[in-house]
Design an enzyme around this catalytic site. Structure first.
Site, PDB file in Angstrom:
ATOM      1  N   LYS A 282       0.795  -1.229   0.000  1.00  0.00           N
ATOM      2  CA  LYS A 282       0.000   0.000   0.000  1.00  0.00           C
ATOM      3  C   LYS A 282       0.829   1.282   0.000  1.00  0.00           C
ATOM      4  CE  LYS A 282      -3.900   0.481   0.181  1.00  0.00           C
ATOM      5  NZ  LYS A 282      -4.831   0.402   1.313  1.00  0.00           N
ATOM      6  N   GLU A 289      -6.568  12.592   1.994  1.00  0.00           N
ATOM      7  CA  GLU A 289      -7.771  12.164   2.719  1.00  0.00           C
ATOM      8  C   GLU A 289      -8.004  13.076   3.928  1.00  0.00           C
ATOM      9  OE1 GLU A 289      -7.820   7.597   3.011  1.00  0.00           O
ATOM     10  OE2 GLU A 289      -5.805   8.132   2.378  1.00  0.00           O
TER      11      GLU A 289
END
Ligand code: ARG
Length: 457
Positions: A282, A289
């Site tokens: 990841k 965000e």
């Protein structure tokens, strides 16, 4: 010691003290409080309330206090209720009884409103430059991507080709409006409440015009009742912050999408992305965000203060003490978010091939209709013809271009026409109106953007 002890025999309960005290947060107004008091001492002298010697003694004491705040040597006492109390208490320690003359004709009601306005006026330039720095990153990306093609979306569906420069600049202008709003807010913040007293105006012959000038205010409040209760500037600031939050959030949301494997348009720099503690593969767009998430907090701060204000009759009510924390939090949030995003935006790598190949021939359907219009067909009819071609292409699972090639002669188009029509760069170039996506038009836009930010590359 409180500033109001005389009326009371009993002592405030400790829990009430904690609930009532605002020092933990309003100490942020320390320097404005001292500067406001210096100016007030000067005004009292001119009004014949303080002698020259008393004024000099008070001013020297206040200068010492300012220096203590600046060096971090100022010691708060556990009995300081708020910043105003703390300054007055310390002044008494430094210069003795004459300190007690400073608060003549003044109330903490006009004092706190004055301090808060001065504080906000001091902070706005820093916020403006943080916004400007984020704008500079957008300009930098626009400069580098003037002919980079990317699908433009409406309803989050592929719509028409645009350039990446045009896209980055679309976010630039939203921030420009935020900066203009902040500048405009200064007009209504730069109004001095001092001299309004607790509510009815001071009973001493204070020259408020001169006092305002000495503090750098542009105007003085025209009504003392309104002056001690007006927190419009704080609410407006929170609106400005919330609106900026919303703008940032929209930008961040797009970056989150564009950096996903599904889009693959953007590669984020390692310096501005994070990993997963579990999944080794990841690379997460956490900052974007969070940029999106903070907007929710900022909107909440605005709605919180508006709710605090809505039930208040005119003049001062203690509810107004709740005005500062949301404003401080909004400013701190933006000052943390804007620099990080400026870096994160500047270091995005655009994956040109990915963006280019995401532009399929159907995105040029409008261009085809426009071309038929050029051959004399009414637009409504052309829209229908192209719609049919799109449907047929979809049914046969071929591209719109292939379908057009098949029907080229019936459509009255030359081979050159078709090539011209389905070249996305040509499509973008055709949108050469002021504010349009054409590289030539974007050049003009970019020049203005550079001027507004002082960006030189
Ligand atoms: N700490 C108060 C505030 O922030 C100062 C004003 C207090 N005024 C009063 N009448 N108790 O609003």
């Amino acid at each position: 010691m409180t500033l109001w002890g005389g009326r009371f025999k009993g002592k405030l309960d400790q829990t009430a003290w904690v609930m009532n005290a605002s020092l933990p947060f309003d100490q942020r107004l320390a320097s404005q409080d001292v500067l406001g008091s210096m100016a007030w001492a000067g005004a009292l002298m001119k009004a014949g309330v303080l002698s020259i010697v008393e004024t000099a003694t008070i001013t020297t004491g206040l200068e010492t206090i300012l220096a203590e705040f600046e060096s971090g040597d100022f010691a708060f006492s556990e009995n300081d209720e708020d910043i105003h109390t703390a300054v007055e208490r310390r002044l008494g320690e430094l210069i003795g009884a004459v300190a007690g003359k400073l608060h003549t004709g003044r109330s903490r009601n006009d004092q706190v409103a004055t301090d808060f306005r001065l504080w906000l006026l001091d902070e706005i330039p820093g916020l403006d430059s943080a916004l400007q720095n984020l704008q500079k990153s957008l300009v930098e990306q626009a400069e580098a991507n003037q002919e980079t093609l990317i699908p433009g979306y409406t309803h989050m569906q592929r719509a028409q080709p645009i350039t990446l420069a045009h896209w980055f600049l679309s976010h630039f202008w939203a921030l420009q409006r935020d900066r203009e709003r902040l500048l405009d807010l200064c007009k209504r913040t730069s109004v001095m409440p001092l001299g309004s007293g607790a509510l009815a105006g001071t009973a001493f012959p204070i020259d408020r015009e001169a006092l305002a000038e000495s503090l750098g205010f542009d105007m003085i409040s025209p009504n003392s009742l309104d002056a001690v209760s007006d927190r419009d500037f704080a609410a407006e600031f929170l609106f400005c912050a919330a609106m900026t939050g919303v703008h940032i959030s929209k930008l961040c949301e797009a970056v989150v999408l564009f950096s996903s494997a599904e889009f693959g348009f953007f590669e984020l720099s390692d310096a501005y992305s994070t990993g997963s503690s579990l999944m080794p593969q990841k690379k997460n767009p956490d900052l974007f965000e969070l940029g999106r998430g903070k907007a929710g907090v900022l909107v909440g701060l605005l709605s919180g203060l508006l709710t605090t204000l809505k039930g208040l009759p005119s003049t001062y009510d203690k509810d107004l003490q709740e005005d500062k924390v949301p404003v401080f939090q909004a400013l701190d949030t933006l000052l943390a978010v804007l620099p990080a995003l400026a870096g994160a935006i500047a270091t995005i790598t655009a994956r040109h091939e990915k963006m280019r190949t995401a532009i399929d021939a159907s995105m040029l359907a409008t261009d085809l209709a426009d071309m038929l219009v050029g051959k004399g067909m009414p637009f409504r009819e052309a829209h229908g013809v192209v719609g049919r071609l799109v449907r047929e292409a979809a049914e046969k699972d071929v591209s719109l271009e292939q379908q057009v090639v098949e029907e080229r002669q019936a459509l009255g188009l030359s081979e050159g026409d078709v090539i011209q029509c389905f070249d996305p760069l040509e499509s973008v170039k055709r949108r050469n109106v002021i504010g349009g996506a054409a590289p030539e038009a974007v050049k003009v836009q970019l020049a203005k953007a550079k001027e507004l930010t002082g960006w030189t590359g």
